[in-house]
Design an enzyme around this catalytic site. Structure first.
Site, PDB file in Angstrom:
ATOM      1  N   SER A  21      28.649  51.600  -4.307  1.00  0.00           N
ATOM      2  CA  SER A  21      27.300  51.133  -5.058  1.00  0.00           C
ATOM      3  C   SER A  21      28.179  51.150  -6.486  1.00  0.00           C
ATOM      4  CB  SER A  21      26.701  52.799  -5.018  1.00  0.00           C
ATOM      5  OG  SER A  21      27.605  54.070  -5.759  1.00  0.00           O
ATOM      6  N   GLY A  22      27.126  50.704  -7.434  1.00  0.00           N
ATOM      7  CA  GLY A  22      27.417  50.774  -8.117  1.00  0.00           C
ATOM      8  C   GLY A  22      28.460  49.889  -9.228  1.00  0.00           C
ATOM      9  N   ASP A  42      34.681  53.353   0.643  1.00  0.00           N
ATOM     10  CA  ASP A  42      33.499  54.094   0.463  1.00  0.00           C
ATOM     11  C   ASP A  42      34.064  54.930   0.858  1.00  0.00           C
ATOM     12  OD1 ASP A  42      31.893  53.851  -2.491  1.00  0.00           O
ATOM     13  OD2 ASP A  42      31.710  55.772  -1.205  1.00  0.00           O
ATOM     14  N   VAL A  66      39.733  58.900  -1.796  1.00  0.00           N
ATOM     15  CA  VAL A  66      41.025  58.920  -1.873  1.00  0.00           C
ATOM     16  C   VAL A  66      41.598  60.102  -2.673  1.00  0.00           C
ATOM     17  CG1 VAL A  66      40.243  56.383  -3.255  1.00  0.00           C
ATOM     18  CG2 VAL A  66      39.304  59.049  -4.143  1.00  0.00           C
ATOM     19  N   TYR A 153      37.925  64.002 -19.201  1.00  0.00           N
ATOM     20  CA  TYR A 153      37.462  62.715 -17.991  1.00  0.00           C
ATOM     21  C   TYR A 153      38.411  61.797 -19.437  1.00  0.00           C
ATOM     22  CZ  TYR A 153      34.895  58.696 -17.221  1.00  0.00           C
ATOM     23  OH  TYR A 153      33.841  57.253 -17.196  1.00  0.00           O
ATOM     24  N   LYS A 157      41.184  59.083 -19.022  1.00  0.00           N
ATOM     25  CA  LYS A 157      41.085  57.667 -18.869  1.00  0.00           C
ATOM     26  C   LYS A 157      42.568  57.119 -19.643  1.00  0.00           C
ATOM     27  CE  LYS A 157      37.333  56.975 -15.998  1.00  0.00           C
ATOM     28  NZ  LYS A 157      38.190  56.498 -14.769  1.00  0.00           N
ATOM     29  N   THR A 188      24.620  53.903 -14.157  1.00  0.00           N
ATOM     30  CA  THR A 188      25.307  54.122 -12.949  1.00  0.00           C
ATOM     31  C   THR A 188      25.300  55.256 -12.028  1.00  0.00           C
ATOM     32  OG1 THR A 188      27.256  55.032 -13.503  1.00  0.00           O
ATOM     33  CG2 THR A 188      27.230  52.681 -13.541  1.00  0.00           C
TER      34      THR A 188
END
Length: 257
Positions: A21-22, A42, A66, A153, A157, A188
């Site tokens: 997706s996305g 995925d 993952v 978050y 990153k 998304t």
């Protein structure tokens, strides 16, 4: 130099993780359109298969979580011949620091950072043994600019940026390039909470120079570039695809006079 071949992937196999997706799906479609043999991975095998069917040809789908280290290492063995790895999986729990639970902290860090580390650790040596390749992760504008509720978050990153730079240094002599793309606000599932709030949505739309959100397909070109021969001398870099968000620092547009 035959410049018509800069963005051609004929004979190359690439692995896109998060292809269901996305941004991951659009990246897989774009790479397939340029001749790559795409492995669509995925956690959701059904959506991965849907993407592979959309690409057609020799594209295949595989299920991959993952967060499962053994599965990541097995995938690196199975797809050891890839020329490019793209991974997009991420999550965000939008809460202020004082309100975070450690369980939420671990969930965000494990998916956004730990899995990125395990993917690079598993795949980069395989690429090095084959003479090189391209690894592309997804950071965010939040690696550089933040707002309340983005602490964990943003930290993951920012950490991914430095992880990619270190991997670029360590595997560069063997021809492995490692870069990250830093999107701005993208429509998304990850941003559904914001998109459904008109005030929040419009505030974000006006922050960038282009005055709008991006769509997942607008990230695909950056992926193709970083995976292709057009970026053979690009490594350890962050490619901002943020509509000018990080370039425009003002919240007020002064009058012309």
């Amino acid at each position: 130099m035959d410049y018509t071949q800069l963005f051609q992937f004929s004979g190359d196999r690439v692995l896109v993780i998060g292809a269901g997706s996305g941004i991951g799906r659009e990246a897989a479609l774009a790479l397939g359109a340029h001749g790559a043999t795409v492995v669509c991975a995925d956690r959701d095998s059904t959506t991965a298969a849907e993407t592979a069917a959309m690409i057609g040809g020799s594209a295949i789908a595989t299920q991959l979580d993952v967060l499962d280290l053994d599965a990541v290492r097995a995938a690196a063995d199975e797809f050891s011949d890839i020329s490019a790895l793209v991974f997009t999986a991420a999550m965000n729990v939008r809460k202020r620091i004082a309100d975070y639970t450690m369980e939420e902290f671990d969930r965000v860090v494990n998916l956004n950072l730990r899995s990125s580390f395990s993917l690079i650790q598993a795949f980069a040596p395989k690429m090095a043994a084959n003479g090189g390749g391209s690894i592309i992760g997804f950071a965010s504008i939040r690696a550089y600019v933040v707002e309340p509720g983005q602490g964990v978050y943003a930290a993951t990153k920012a950490a991914l940026v430095q992880l990619a730079r270190t991997a670029a240094a360590e595997f560069g002599p063997d021809g492995v390039r490692v870069n990250v793309i830093a999107p701005g606000v993208v429509e998304t599932p990850l941003t559904a909470q914001i998109k459904n709030n008109p005030e929040w949505y419009n505030a974000y739309a006006q922050k960038g120079a282009l005055g709008r959100w991006s769509k997942p397909e607008e990230l695909a070109g950056a992926v193709v570039y970083l995976a292709s021969n057009a970026s053979n001398y690009v490594t350890g870099s962050v490619l901002m695809v943020d509509g000018g968000w990080t370039a425009v620092d003002g919240r007020f547009d002064p009058p012309n006079s």
